[in-house]
Design a protein around this motif. Structure first.
Motif, PDB file in Angstrom:
ATOM      1  N   TYR B  86       0.842  -1.209   0.000  1.00  8.18           N
ATOM      2  CA  TYR B  86       0.000   0.000   0.000  1.00  8.18           C
ATOM      3  C   TYR B  86       0.872   1.252   0.000  1.00  8.18           C
ATOM      4  CZ  TYR B  86       0.848  -0.102   5.082  1.00  8.18           C
ATOM      5  OH  TYR B  86       1.437  -0.117   6.314  1.00  8.18           O
ATOM      6  N   ASP B  87       0.274   2.321  -0.542  1.00 12.43           N
ATOM      7  CA  ASP B  87       0.972   3.611  -0.626  1.00 12.43           C
ATOM      8  C   ASP B  87       0.441   4.603   0.398  1.00 12.43           C
ATOM      9  OD1 ASP B  87       2.151   2.715  -3.169  1.00 12.43           O
ATOM     10  OD2 ASP B  87       0.093   2.946  -3.906  1.00 12.43           O
ATOM     11  N   ALA B  88      -0.792   4.335   0.864  1.00  7.16           N
ATOM     12  CA  ALA B  88      -1.453   5.305   1.741  1.00  7.16           C
ATOM     13  C   ALA B  88      -2.346   4.542   2.704  1.00  7.16           C
ATOM     14  CB  ALA B  88      -2.296   6.279   0.923  1.00  7.16           C
ATOM     15  N   VAL B  89      -2.674   5.197   3.840  1.00  9.07           N
ATOM     16  CA  VAL B  89      -3.625   4.596   4.777  1.00  9.07           C
ATOM     17  C   VAL B  89      -4.856   5.499   4.889  1.00  9.07           C
ATOM     18  CG1 VAL B  89      -1.833   3.466   6.135  1.00  9.07           C
ATOM     19  CG2 VAL B  89      -2.624   5.746   6.816  1.00  9.07           C
ATOM     20  N   TYR B  90      -5.994   4.835   5.086  1.00  6.38           N
ATOM     21  CA  TYR B  90      -7.225   5.543   5.446  1.00  6.38           C
ATOM     22  C   TYR B  90      -7.520   5.147   6.885  1.00  6.38           C
ATOM     23  CZ  TYR B  90     -12.238   6.395   5.947  1.00  6.38           C
ATOM     24  OH  TYR B  90     -13.460   6.803   6.404  1.00  6.38           O
ATOM     25  N   VAL B  91      -7.553   6.130   7.801  1.00  9.66           N
ATOM     26  CA  VAL B  91      -7.736   5.837   9.225  1.00  9.66           C
ATOM     27  C   VAL B  91      -9.187   6.105   9.613  1.00  9.66           C
ATOM     28  CG1 VAL B  91      -6.944   6.306  11.565  1.00  9.66           C
ATOM     29  CG2 VAL B  91      -5.345   6.520   9.644  1.00  9.66           C
ATOM     30  N   GLY B  92      -9.919   5.028   9.890  1.00  7.77           N
ATOM     31  CA  GLY B  92     -11.336   5.147  10.219  1.00  7.77           C
ATOM     32  C   GLY B  92     -11.667   4.536  11.575  1.00  7.77           C
ATOM     33  N   THR B  93     -10.723   4.596  12.477  1.00 10.76           N
ATOM     34  CA  THR B  93     -10.911   4.040  13.828  1.00 10.76           C
ATOM     35  C   THR B  93     -11.587   5.082  14.725  1.00 10.76           C
ATOM     36  OG1 THR B  93      -8.844   4.981  14.606  1.00 10.76           O
ATOM     37  CG2 THR B  93      -8.713   2.800  13.587  1.00 10.76           C
ATOM     38  N   PRO B  94     -11.938   4.693  15.980  1.00 10.78           N
ATOM     39  CA  PRO B  94     -12.353   5.717  16.945  1.00 10.78           C
ATOM     40  C   PRO B  94     -11.288   6.813  17.048  1.00 10.78           C
ATOM     41  CG  PRO B  94     -12.897   3.553  17.796  1.00 10.78           C
ATOM     42  CD  PRO B  94     -12.106   3.332  16.516  1.00 10.78           C
ATOM     43  N   CYS B 114      -7.001  10.768   7.082  1.00 13.60           N
ATOM     44  CA  CYS B 114      -7.473  10.483   8.433  1.00 13.60           C
ATOM     45  C   CYS B 114      -8.890  11.027   8.625  1.00 13.60           C
ATOM     46  CB  CYS B 114      -6.523  11.145   9.435  1.00 13.60           C
ATOM     47  SG  CYS B 114      -7.022  10.924  11.144  1.00 13.60           S
ATOM     48  N   GLU B 115      -9.784  10.216   9.187  1.00 16.54           N
ATOM     49  CA  GLU B 115     -11.155  10.673   9.407  1.00 16.54           C
ATOM     50  C   GLU B 115     -11.191  11.837  10.400  1.00 16.54           C
ATOM     51  OE1 GLU B 115     -14.105  10.827   8.440  1.00 16.54           O
ATOM     52  OE2 GLU B 115     -13.939   9.435   6.768  1.00 16.54           O
ATOM     53  N   LYS B 116     -12.264  12.587  10.325  1.00 14.20           N
ATOM     54  CA  LYS B 116     -12.490  13.721  11.216  1.00 14.20           C
ATOM     55  C   LYS B 116     -13.372  13.277  12.369  1.00 14.20           C
ATOM     56  CE  LYS B 116     -16.457  14.481   8.495  1.00 14.20           C
ATOM     57  NZ  LYS B 116     -16.325  13.079   8.106  1.00 14.20           N
ATOM     58  N   PRO B 117     -13.364  13.875  13.538  1.00 17.51           N
ATOM     59  CA  PRO B 117     -12.328  14.826  13.940  1.00 17.51           C
ATOM     60  C   PRO B 117     -10.973  14.135  14.008  1.00 17.51           C
ATOM     61  CG  PRO B 117     -13.648  14.170  15.828  1.00 17.51           C
ATOM     62  CD  PRO B 117     -14.323  13.598  14.617  1.00 17.51           C
ATOM     63  N   ALA B 135       8.062  13.811   9.057  1.00 19.83           N
ATOM     64  CA  ALA B 135       8.326  12.667   8.166  1.00 19.83           C
ATOM     65  C   ALA B 135       8.113  13.038   6.702  1.00 19.83           C
ATOM     66  CB  ALA B 135       7.425  11.497   8.544  1.00 19.83           C
ATOM     67  N   ASP B 136       7.582  14.258   6.484  1.00 22.86           N
ATOM     68  CA  ASP B 136       7.300  14.733   5.122  1.00 22.86           C
ATOM     69  C   ASP B 136       6.369  13.786   4.361  1.00 22.86           C
ATOM     70  OD1 ASP B 136       7.473  16.625   3.127  1.00 22.86           O
ATOM     71  OD2 ASP B 136       9.264  15.745   2.221  1.00 22.86           O
ATOM     72  N   VAL B 137       5.313  13.338   5.043  1.00 23.04           N
ATOM     73  CA  VAL B 137       4.291  12.528   4.351  1.00 23.04           C
ATOM     74  C   VAL B 137       3.008  13.371   4.251  1.00 23.04           C
ATOM     75  CG1 VAL B 137       5.206  10.298   5.120  1.00 23.04           C
ATOM     76  CG2 VAL B 137       3.433  11.436   6.493  1.00 23.04           C
ATOM     77  N   PRO B 138       2.257  13.213   3.153  1.00 22.29           N
ATOM     78  CA  PRO B 138       1.004  13.965   3.001  1.00 22.29           C
ATOM     79  C   PRO B 138      -0.013  13.531   4.059  1.00 22.29           C
ATOM     80  CG  PRO B 138       1.682  12.956   0.914  1.00 22.29           C
ATOM     81  CD  PRO B 138       2.551  12.370   1.979  1.00 22.29           C
ATOM     82  N   LEU B 139      -0.679  14.514   4.674  1.00 21.92           N
ATOM     83  CA  LEU B 139      -1.756  14.247   5.635  1.00 21.92           C
ATOM     84  C   LEU B 139      -2.985  15.027   5.205  1.00 21.92           C
ATOM     85  CD1 LEU B 139      -3.040  13.313   8.352  1.00 21.92           C
ATOM     86  CD2 LEU B 139      -1.945  15.313   9.429  1.00 21.92           C
ATOM     87  N   MET B 140      -4.069  14.300   5.002  1.00 18.85           N
ATOM     88  CA  MET B 140      -5.340  14.969   4.678  1.00 18.85           C
ATOM     89  C   MET B 140      -6.388  14.502   5.672  1.00 18.85           C
ATOM     90  SD  MET B 140      -7.461  15.052   1.073  1.00 18.85           S
ATOM     91  CE  MET B 140      -9.234  14.751   1.063  1.00 18.85           C
ATOM     92  N   ILE B 141      -7.250  15.440   6.106  1.00 18.87           N
ATOM     93  CA  ILE B 141      -8.364  15.090   6.978  1.00 18.87           C
ATOM     94  C   ILE B 141      -9.600  14.914   6.093  1.00 18.87           C
ATOM     95  CG2 ILE B 141      -9.600  15.668   9.094  1.00 18.87           C
ATOM     96  CD1 ILE B 141      -6.482  15.349   9.318  1.00 18.87           C
ATOM     97  N   ALA B 142     -10.354  13.843   6.372  1.00 14.61           N
ATOM     98  CA  ALA B 142     -11.389  13.383   5.445  1.00 14.61           C
ATOM     99  C   ALA B 142     -12.690  14.187   5.563  1.00 14.61           C
ATOM    100  CB  ALA B 142     -11.640  11.885   5.669  1.00 14.61           C
ATOM    101  N   TYR B 143     -12.638  15.435   5.158  1.00 11.48           N
ATOM    102  CA  TYR B 143     -13.850  16.266   5.113  1.00 11.48           C
ATOM    103  C   TYR B 143     -14.536  16.031   3.769  1.00 11.48           C
ATOM    104  CZ  TYR B 143     -11.992  18.646   9.213  1.00 11.48           C
ATOM    105  OH  TYR B 143     -11.512  18.934  10.461  1.00 11.48           O
ATOM    106  N   ARG B 144     -15.464  15.081   3.752  1.00 10.55           N
ATOM    107  CA  ARG B 144     -16.047  14.691   2.476  1.00 10.55           C
ATOM    108  C   ARG B 144     -16.907  15.774   1.836  1.00 10.55           C
ATOM    109  NH1 ARG B 144     -21.337  13.032   3.849  1.00 10.55           N
ATOM    110  NH2 ARG B 144     -21.497  12.454   6.042  1.00 10.55           N
ATOM    111  N   MET B 145     -17.354  16.773   2.626  1.00 13.81           N
ATOM    112  CA  MET B 145     -18.181  17.827   2.025  1.00 13.81           C
ATOM    113  C   MET B 145     -17.373  18.670   1.023  1.00 13.81           C
ATOM    114  SD  MET B 145     -20.824  16.857   3.560  1.00 13.81           S
ATOM    115  CE  MET B 145     -21.923  17.960   2.669  1.00 13.81           C
TER     116      MET B 145
END
Lengths: 356, 356
Positions: B86-94, B114-117, B135-145
C-alpha cells in the motif's frame, strides 16, 4: 389526514359569532392601513370607526379614502374625542408611544390591542400592564402568529407528541429594512422610539414568541452577541444578532436576526422523534414541513398571509372582548418577551449568561 | 444556467488521471466497509489492497469477502506487515486511536487520509501534524463535504457574490444515535475514545467545517451551552448542544447538534443579497435551495450521497498524492476545528465567551 386537512382552518378559540367591536386605529403607517385595516374589514366581529394620526387633516383624509367614519389627531384622542364611536383601540405606533395611548384608552374604559413589542422598555411595558389591570380593561398584545391556523395546528401536533420531546429550536428573521423603507432616519433605527435595538425587538420577537407559544415553555437563560457596522445602524447595537435561549425543560434554542440581510423567516423545532420546520414562518404564507420517522410532508396553505393572520387575530380579540373571556397573549405574556429581549441585549453587552 | 448545470459535477481540482494509490484501510466499522471501501472501488485513482483490524482473522475474513488482497491485525500493521502493498492509509478508527496509526504510517513513509475529527484532543492532533510534517508525508483530513459538487458550486457562488456579504450561518446536525447503533457502550459515548464529547465532535464538526470551507472564514470567538440527561450520555457533556460562533468579518453563526434527536442536517448561509440553504446538507443527497432578489431555485442532484462524496474525496487525495500537490484540508486545517470544538466545550463549562 382527511380530518386534519378539513379542520385546518378551524377556529377552536371561537366562542361567539354575535356582536361587533368598533375600533379606533392609532398610528397610520403602512402596516395599519394596508394590513390591519383590510383585516378588520374582512373580519366577522370587527369594524373600523375611527382613525387616529399626528394631525386631524391626515386622519380625516385617510378616513375618507378608506370609508372610515371619523379621523382625529393624537391630541384629540387624548382629549376623548369620538370616544362614543369605538369600543377598542388598535395601537400601531412606534414602540415608545404605545404606553401613552394605552393609558388614555384605559382611562376611557376601552379594550386595547397593542402591537408587539409592547413598548420600548420593560419598565414602560410593566406600567402598561398595571394601568390596564387597574382600569380593568382587556389588554392583548398583537402576536398574529398565535391565530395563524398553521401555527395552531403545529401547537396541537406538538402537544400530541408528534416530535417526541423537544430538543432544539432554530429561528431566523431577516429582512433588508433599508430597501423596504429607504430612510436611514426611520423610527426602527432610533432607540428613543424602538427601545433596546432593532433586529431583536422588531424581528427576533417573532422567533422567541412563536417558540414560546408552540412549546408552552419560556426562556430561562440567554447568551448572545450582536453588532452594527452599516452607518444607518450606528445608533442601535443589533444590525445583526445571534442568541442562544435555554427554554424550560432544557430545550436549546438558537436565533439569528438582521434588519440588513436577505429576507428569510424560518422556525424549526426538532424533537426526539420528529421535526416541524416552518419556512417561510413569519412573512408570506406560513408553510409547514413535517417529518417523523422516515416520512416528510409539506403543508401549503394559500389563504393565510399577514392580512389573513390579522383578520383571525382581530376576530379572536373581539371574541374575548365581547364575551369577557381570558386572553392568551395578554400583557403579562408580552412582558416575558420584553424581559427576554432586554436580557439578550444585556448578554450581548456583557458576554455573560443572563438568567431570567 | 445551462453551463452551470452542465458543469455541476466538474472536478476543478483534478490535475491527473494517471496512476493508482493503493490503500490500507484501518478500522473496519460500517463506515469503512459499507461506504469508504465501495467509494475506493468506484474511484479512478484508488485501489484497496490491505484491510487492518483488531485481529488478523477478522481482517482476513473481510478481505476475502470484499476481494481485497490482504488482511492484517493492528499489531502487524505497526510492525510494518504488508507495507509494500500500500501507498497510503485511510484511518477510520475511533478518534483516540488516529494518532498511533498516523505515527506508524508516517514512519513507513505512507500518505495518510485520516477521518475527522482528527483526534480526541487538540494536543494529540498537534502531535499528528508535527509527526507528518517531520516525516514529510502527506496528511489529509477526510472532510467529504469539500469534494461534494453541491458544496463546491456553493463555494463558487459565494465567491462570485451570489449572497452579497455573508451575515449569518445556521448549522444543524442531529441524529438518533442509539437507534442507529443500539449500544449504550459504543465508542462515540466514551470520552476516552471520542474526546471532548459526542455531538459537537461527531456532528457539529460538519457545520463548523463546511461553513469555514464555504465562506473561507474561521471562527474567532464562541459561546455555547450543552447538556446530557439520557443515561447513555452520562459520560459525555453534550447529548445536545447549542453554540454561537463568530466567524472572521463578523459573520454570526449559530449551531445546534444532538446525538439523541430526529435526523436532520441543514446548513444555511444568509447574506445581504441572497441565501444558500442546504437541506439535507450532510447526510443523504445534498440539496441546494438558492435565493436572490425574489427568485428561488432548488437544485436536486441524485448522484452524490455519502459514498459519492467519499469517491470524490479519495480521488482528490490520490490526485494530490500522485502529483505532490498541496492538500486543502491538511492537518493544520483540521487543527482549527479541533481548537474550535475544544473552545465550544470550554465555553459551555464556563458560560464565558472563548476567543480563538
Amino acid at each position: 389526514m382527511k380530518d386534519w386537512l378539513d379542520g385546518y382552518d378551524a377556529r377552536e378559540w371561537q366562542t361567539t359569532s354575535e356582536g361587533t367591536v368598533r375600533y379606533a386605529l392609532i398610528g397610520l403607517g403602512w402596516w395599519t392601513i394596508d394590513v390591519a385595516l383590510p383585516a378588520i374589514e374582512e373580519s366577522d366581529l370587527g369594524e373600523a370607526t375611527v382613525l387616529v394620526s399626528s394631525t386631524s387633516e391626515k386622519a380625516e383624509r385617510l378616513a375618507s379614502e378608506h370609508d372610515v367614519g371619523a379621523g382625529i389627531s393624537y391630541d384629540e384622542f387624548h382629549e376623548g374625542a369620538a370616544s362614543d364611536s369605538y369600543d377598542a383601540v388598535y395601537v400601531g405606533t412606534p414602540n415608545a408611544y404605545h404606553l401613552e395611548y394605552a393609558e388614555t384608552a384605559a382611562e376611557l374604559g376601552k379594550a386595547i390591542l397593542c402591537e408587539k413589542p409592547m413598548e420600548a422598555t420593560v419598565e414602560r411595558a410593566e406600567r402598561m400592564v398595571e394601568t390596564c389591570e387597574d382600569a380593568d380593561v382587556p389588554l392583548m398584545i398583537a402576536y398574529r402568529m398565535h391565530t395563524d391556523p398553521a401555527i395552531q395546528r403545529c401547537r396541537e401536533l406538538i402537544e400530541d407528541g408528534f416530535i417526541g420531546e423537544p430538543v432544539s429550536v432554530y429561528g431566523n428573521n431577516s429582512q433588508p429594512l433599508l430597501e423596504m423603507i429607504p430612510d436611514p432616519d426611520q423610527w426602527r433605527l432610533d432607540p428613543d422610539l424602538s427601545g433596546y435595538g432593532t433586529s431583536v425587538m422588531d424581528l427576533g420577537i417573532y422567533s422567541i414568541n412563536t417558540a414560546r407559544y408552540l412549546l408552552d415553555r419560556d426562556p430561562v437563560a440567554v447568551q448572545s452577541r450582536m453588532s452594527s457596522t452599516h452607518e444607518a445602524f450606528s445608533d442601535v447595537p443589533d444590525e445583526r444578532s445571534s442568541a442562544i435561549l435555554v427554554l424550560e425543560d432544557d430545550v436549546g434554542m438558537v436565533t439569528t436576526d438582521s434588519q440588513n440581510a436577505h429576507e428569510d423567516t424560518e422556525l424549526k423545532i426538532t424533537g426526539t422523534e420528529g421535526q416541524i420546520d416552518i419556512q417561510p414562518a413569519f412573512h408570506g404564507e406560513c408553510t409547514l414541513h413535517l417529518s417523523r420517522n422516515d416520512v416528510s410532508v409539506t403543508v401549503e396553505h394559500e389563504e393565510f398571509d399577514a392580512q389573513g393572520e390579522m383578520r383571525e387575530e382581530f376576530d379572536y380579540f373581539a371574541d374575548r372582548v365581547l364575551t369577557g373571556g381570558d386572553i392568551h397573549a395578554d400583557g403579562r405574556h408580552g412582558l416575558t418577551d420584553m424581559r427576554t429581549i432586554e436580557a439578550i441585549h444585556e448578554a450581548a453587552e456583557s458576554g455573560d449568561v443572563v438568567e431570567l
